[in-house]
Every structure is written in structure tokens, then in C-alpha cells.
Design a protein around this motif. Structure first.
Motif, PDB file in Angstrom:
ATOM      1  N   PRO A  13      51.660  36.449  50.928  1.00  0.00           N
ATOM      2  CA  PRO A  13      50.476  37.130  50.400  1.00  0.00           C
ATOM      3  C   PRO A  13      49.553  36.264  49.558  1.00  0.00           C
ATOM      4  O   PRO A  13      48.430  36.663  49.271  1.00  0.00           O
ATOM      5  CB  PRO A  13      51.072  38.260  49.562  1.00  0.00           C
ATOM      6  CG  PRO A  13      52.419  37.750  49.161  1.00  0.00           C
ATOM      7  CD  PRO A  13      52.913  36.949  50.336  1.00  0.00           C
ATOM      8  N   ASP A  15      50.850  33.852  46.718  1.00  0.00           N
ATOM      9  CA  ASP A  15      51.590  33.076  45.722  1.00  0.00           C
ATOM     10  C   ASP A  15      52.503  32.092  46.455  1.00  0.00           C
ATOM     11  O   ASP A  15      53.372  32.515  47.219  1.00  0.00           O
ATOM     12  CB  ASP A  15      52.419  34.024  44.853  1.00  0.00           C
ATOM     13  CG  ASP A  15      53.152  33.313  43.724  1.00  0.00           C
ATOM     14  OD1 ASP A  15      53.283  32.068  43.774  1.00  0.00           O
ATOM     15  OD2 ASP A  15      53.611  33.994  42.795  1.00  0.00           O
ATOM     16  N   ASP A  17      55.053  30.637  45.577  1.00  0.00           N
ATOM     17  CA  ASP A  17      56.459  30.911  45.302  1.00  0.00           C
ATOM     18  C   ASP A  17      57.050  31.931  46.263  1.00  0.00           C
ATOM     19  O   ASP A  17      58.279  32.067  46.343  1.00  0.00           O
ATOM     20  CB  ASP A  17      56.635  31.425  43.871  1.00  0.00           C
ATOM     21  CG  ASP A  17      56.500  30.327  42.829  1.00  0.00           C
ATOM     22  OD1 ASP A  17      56.553  29.143  43.217  1.00  0.00           O
ATOM     23  OD2 ASP A  17      56.339  30.652  41.644  1.00  0.00           O
ATOM     24  N   LEU A  18      56.199  32.661  46.973  1.00  0.00           N
ATOM     25  CA  LEU A  18      56.676  33.694  47.892  1.00  0.00           C
ATOM     26  C   LEU A  18      56.778  33.204  49.336  1.00  0.00           C
ATOM     27  O   LEU A  18      57.056  33.975  50.238  1.00  0.00           O
ATOM     28  CB  LEU A  18      55.751  34.916  47.833  1.00  0.00           C
ATOM     29  CG  LEU A  18      55.698  35.616  46.474  1.00  0.00           C
ATOM     30  CD1 LEU A  18      54.726  36.791  46.512  1.00  0.00           C
ATOM     31  CD2 LEU A  18      57.087  36.084  46.041  1.00  0.00           C
ATOM     32  N   SER A 139      52.616  43.947  51.681  1.00  0.00           N
ATOM     33  CA  SER A 139      53.831  44.008  50.875  1.00  0.00           C
ATOM     34  C   SER A 139      53.566  43.495  49.464  1.00  0.00           C
ATOM     35  O   SER A 139      54.030  44.070  48.479  1.00  0.00           O
ATOM     36  CB  SER A 139      54.936  43.189  51.535  1.00  0.00           C
ATOM     37  OG  SER A 139      56.121  43.222  50.771  1.00  0.00           O
ATOM     38  N   GLY A 140      52.784  42.411  49.378  1.00  0.00           N
ATOM     39  CA  GLY A 140      52.405  41.908  48.071  1.00  0.00           C
ATOM     40  C   GLY A 140      51.558  42.911  47.313  1.00  0.00           C
ATOM     41  O   GLY A 140      51.672  43.042  46.088  1.00  0.00           O
ATOM     42  N   THR A 143      53.716  46.005  46.103  1.00  0.00           N
ATOM     43  CA  THR A 143      54.608  45.544  45.042  1.00  0.00           C
ATOM     44  C   THR A 143      53.834  45.400  43.733  1.00  0.00           C
ATOM     45  O   THR A 143      54.359  45.706  42.648  1.00  0.00           O
ATOM     46  CB  THR A 143      55.250  44.205  45.420  1.00  0.00           C
ATOM     47  OG1 THR A 143      56.017  44.388  46.624  1.00  0.00           O
ATOM     48  CG2 THR A 143      56.170  43.691  44.319  1.00  0.00           C
ATOM     49  N   ALA A 144      52.582  44.988  43.813  1.00  0.00           N
ATOM     50  CA  ALA A 144      51.753  44.818  42.622  1.00  0.00           C
ATOM     51  C   ALA A 144      51.506  46.136  41.892  1.00  0.00           C
ATOM     52  O   ALA A 144      51.242  46.137  40.685  1.00  0.00           O
ATOM     53  CB  ALA A 144      50.422  44.170  43.004  1.00  0.00           C
ATOM     54  N   TYR A 208      43.252  40.598  45.854  1.00  0.00           N
ATOM     55  CA  TYR A 208      43.928  39.297  45.730  1.00  0.00           C
ATOM     56  C   TYR A 208      45.398  39.451  45.296  1.00  0.00           C
ATOM     57  O   TYR A 208      45.837  38.826  44.339  1.00  0.00           O
ATOM     58  CB  TYR A 208      43.180  38.402  44.745  1.00  0.00           C
ATOM     59  CG  TYR A 208      41.764  38.107  45.135  1.00  0.00           C
ATOM     60  CD1 TYR A 208      41.475  37.237  46.186  1.00  0.00           C
ATOM     61  CD2 TYR A 208      40.698  38.709  44.472  1.00  0.00           C
ATOM     62  CE1 TYR A 208      40.158  36.964  46.547  1.00  0.00           C
ATOM     63  CE2 TYR A 208      39.377  38.449  44.837  1.00  0.00           C
ATOM     64  CZ  TYR A 208      39.121  37.579  45.871  1.00  0.00           C
ATOM     65  OH  TYR A 208      37.821  37.316  46.228  1.00  0.00           O
ATOM     66  N   ALA A 209      46.130  40.277  46.019  1.00  0.00           N
ATOM     67  CA  ALA A 209      47.536  40.542  45.671  1.00  0.00           C
ATOM     68  C   ALA A 209      48.344  39.258  45.570  1.00  0.00           C
ATOM     69  O   ALA A 209      48.288  38.409  46.460  1.00  0.00           O
ATOM     70  CB  ALA A 209      48.167  41.469  46.705  1.00  0.00           C
ATOM     71  N   SER A 210      49.070  39.107  44.480  1.00  0.00           N
ATOM     72  CA  SER A 210      49.982  37.993  44.165  1.00  0.00           C
ATOM     73  C   SER A 210      49.259  36.677  43.881  1.00  0.00           C
ATOM     74  O   SER A 210      49.895  35.643  43.694  1.00  0.00           O
ATOM     75  CB  SER A 210      51.034  37.782  45.276  1.00  0.00           C
ATOM     76  OG  SER A 210      50.544  36.980  46.324  1.00  0.00           O
ATOM     77  N   GLN A 214      44.501  38.375  40.775  1.00  0.00           N
ATOM     78  CA  GLN A 214      44.896  39.717  41.214  1.00  0.00           C
ATOM     79  C   GLN A 214      44.378  40.794  40.261  1.00  0.00           C
ATOM     80  O   GLN A 214      44.402  40.637  39.046  1.00  0.00           O
ATOM     81  CB  GLN A 214      46.429  39.798  41.280  1.00  0.00           C
ATOM     82  CG  GLN A 214      46.971  41.206  41.487  1.00  0.00           C
ATOM     83  CD  GLN A 214      48.478  41.251  41.442  1.00  0.00           C
ATOM     84  OE1 GLN A 214      49.126  40.784  42.367  1.00  0.00           O
ATOM     85  NE2 GLN A 214      49.048  41.784  40.373  1.00  0.00           N
TER      86      GLN A 214
END
Length: 242
Positions: A13, A15, A17-18, A139-140, A143-144, A208-210, A214
Motif C-alpha cells: 500500500p 509503506d 516496511d509492508l 487493506s492498508g 487497517t488505517a 495515502y494509506a500507510s 496518510q
């Protein structure tokens, strides 16, 4: 010399790190990198991988000939994009014929409403193409919000904001949980459809999820703001639970 391979690498999404371990490994060792972008822009996919690439990587920016300049229903739109994808695949085929591997950056998951699919269908029968799946942008987004998107037997429907308002409203009314993507300038139409379906007051807008910029808020609190392309609307299901 043996031929190379095309890797459609899902970046998740936004980040870094994901990303998956495999995506990270392919990116850091890539000698040839391809990515989509709008003309005059750096490209969201390319920005995600800043600082991750080999110093000697060769980059191939695939710049869309049209985005919102003409309606998607105009035959010229499809013709322009078809020619564009053919040009891109010709370039990728040439690299593979030289024995080069090419990593193609894909926002979210490569097989979920992504431009890479148009390359994949043109290449898969001729040359080796491997797809690296990833966490989707939606999904990102959900989750946010800090809330589960589906419970028990909830029906989740994913819709494009580009659809006609009546189509949107009908699908929304028959679903428990809803995700709307590709919103941008279609925001007012999407709002109207949500109101018709009785889901406007429970809808969330995630931009701008993740990513570092954001934002998460109830859609009703967003006012008349113009939503960027990387916006997703989420309506959470409220189904069966113990």
C-alpha cells in the motif's frame, strides 16, 4: 545466452516496511527497473522505493499517454493505451532477449486493478514472467481506520468510482462492507451513491494509506475537499460475531 525474466513486484500500500521479503530482495538487486508514471511526475511506485535501489540500476519510466484528458468511453482512450502498452512490452522483450531480468514496480498487488496486468497478458505466453503478490492498497486503508472491515458472513464489494452512479448505489445497497477505489474527481457521484444506499454516514475516507501523508476521517467530515487519486472509501461491515 539464456533469456531473462520479467518480475511484476507488488510494493504493497505504500509503506516500504509492508513489502514482502522477496519484493525487497528483488528490488535491492535489480539491474533493470521499470515503472509507470504520469508524464511530468516522478511516479508513486518509484517514490516508494527511494533509497532501496542498486546504484547502477537502469530505469525505464513508462509514461501514460492519457489519464483523465479524455473519457475512458472514448475509443481514442483505449487505442492510445493499447499502443502504449505494446511499446512498453516491446522494450521489455528486447531486454529479456539480451538475457536481462527486469523488475516492474506495481503499487499494491500486481493482479488487483494494476497497470501491470496489461503487460502480463501481452508477455506471459512469450517470455518468463513471475508475479510477486503484495498487500493491497485497500487493506492498508481499512487497517488505517482501526476497525475490522468484515465480520462473520459479511459480503464485501469492491467498486471503482468510475462506474455509473446507479451501478454504484445498487451494488452498495446489496453489500455489507464496501470499498470504493479510483475516486478523485468522481467523489460527488460516489457520495450520492452512498447516500442512496444508506451508507454515507458510516463511510470513511482514507488518503495515502500507510504513507507518510496518510489522512483518515469520516467521509461526512471531509466537506468539499478534492480527493487525490490515492484515496479509498471504506464502509465497514457489522456482521455476525460471538
Amino acid at each position: 545466452m539464456t533469456g531473462g525474466t520479467i518480475y511484476g513486484v507488488g510494493l504493497g500500500p505504500g509503506d516500504p516496511d509492508l513489502m514482502s521479503v522477496r519484493a525487497d530482495r528483488l528490488l535491492r538487486t535489480a539491474k533493470h527497473l521499470a515503472f509507470f508514471r504520469k508524464a511530468g511526475r516522478s511516479g508513486q511506485a518509484r517514490r516508494i522505493v527511494n533509497g532501496m535501489l542498486h546504484a547502477q540500476v537502469t530505469e525505464f519510466a513508462m509514461e501514460y499517454p492519457v489519464t483523465t484528458e479524455i473519457p475512458v468511453t472514448d475509443p481514442a482512450y483505449n487505442a492510445a493505451l493499447s499502443a502504449f502498452y505494446t511499446q512498453c512490452t516491446d522494450h521489455l522483450r528486447a531486454l529479456v532477449a539480451q538475457g536481462q531480468d527486469v523488475v516492474v514496480l506495481c503499487e499494491g498487488d500486481p493482479f488487483f486493478f494494476g497497470s501491470f496486468m496489461h503487460l502480463y497478458t501481452r508477455l506471459k505466453d512469450d517470455i518468463p514472467v513471475e508475479v510477486v503478490p503484495a498487500i493491497t492498497g485497500m487493506s492498508g486503508a481499512w487497517t488505517a481506520t482501526g476497525q475490522p472491515v468484515t465480520w462473520g458472513d459479511d459480503i464485501l464489494t469492491v467498486l471503482m468510482g468510475t462506474l455509473p452512479q446507479d451501478t454504484l448505489a445498487d451494488a452498495m445497497s446489496r453489500s455489507d462492507a464496501v470499498v470504493v477505489m479510483k475516486i478523485g474527481r468522481h467523489i460527488e457521484k460516489v457520495k450520492s451513491a452512498l447516500k442512496t444506499a444508506g451508507k454515507y454516514d458510516t463511510a470513511w475516507l482514507i488518503e495515502y494509506a500507510s504513507m507518510p501523508n496518510q489522512t483518515v476521517q469520516k467521509l461526512a467530515d471531509a466537506g468539499d475537499k478534492i480527493t487525490p487519486y490515492f484515496s479509498i472509501i471504506v464502509v465497514h461491515g457489522q456482521g455476525r460475531r460471538p
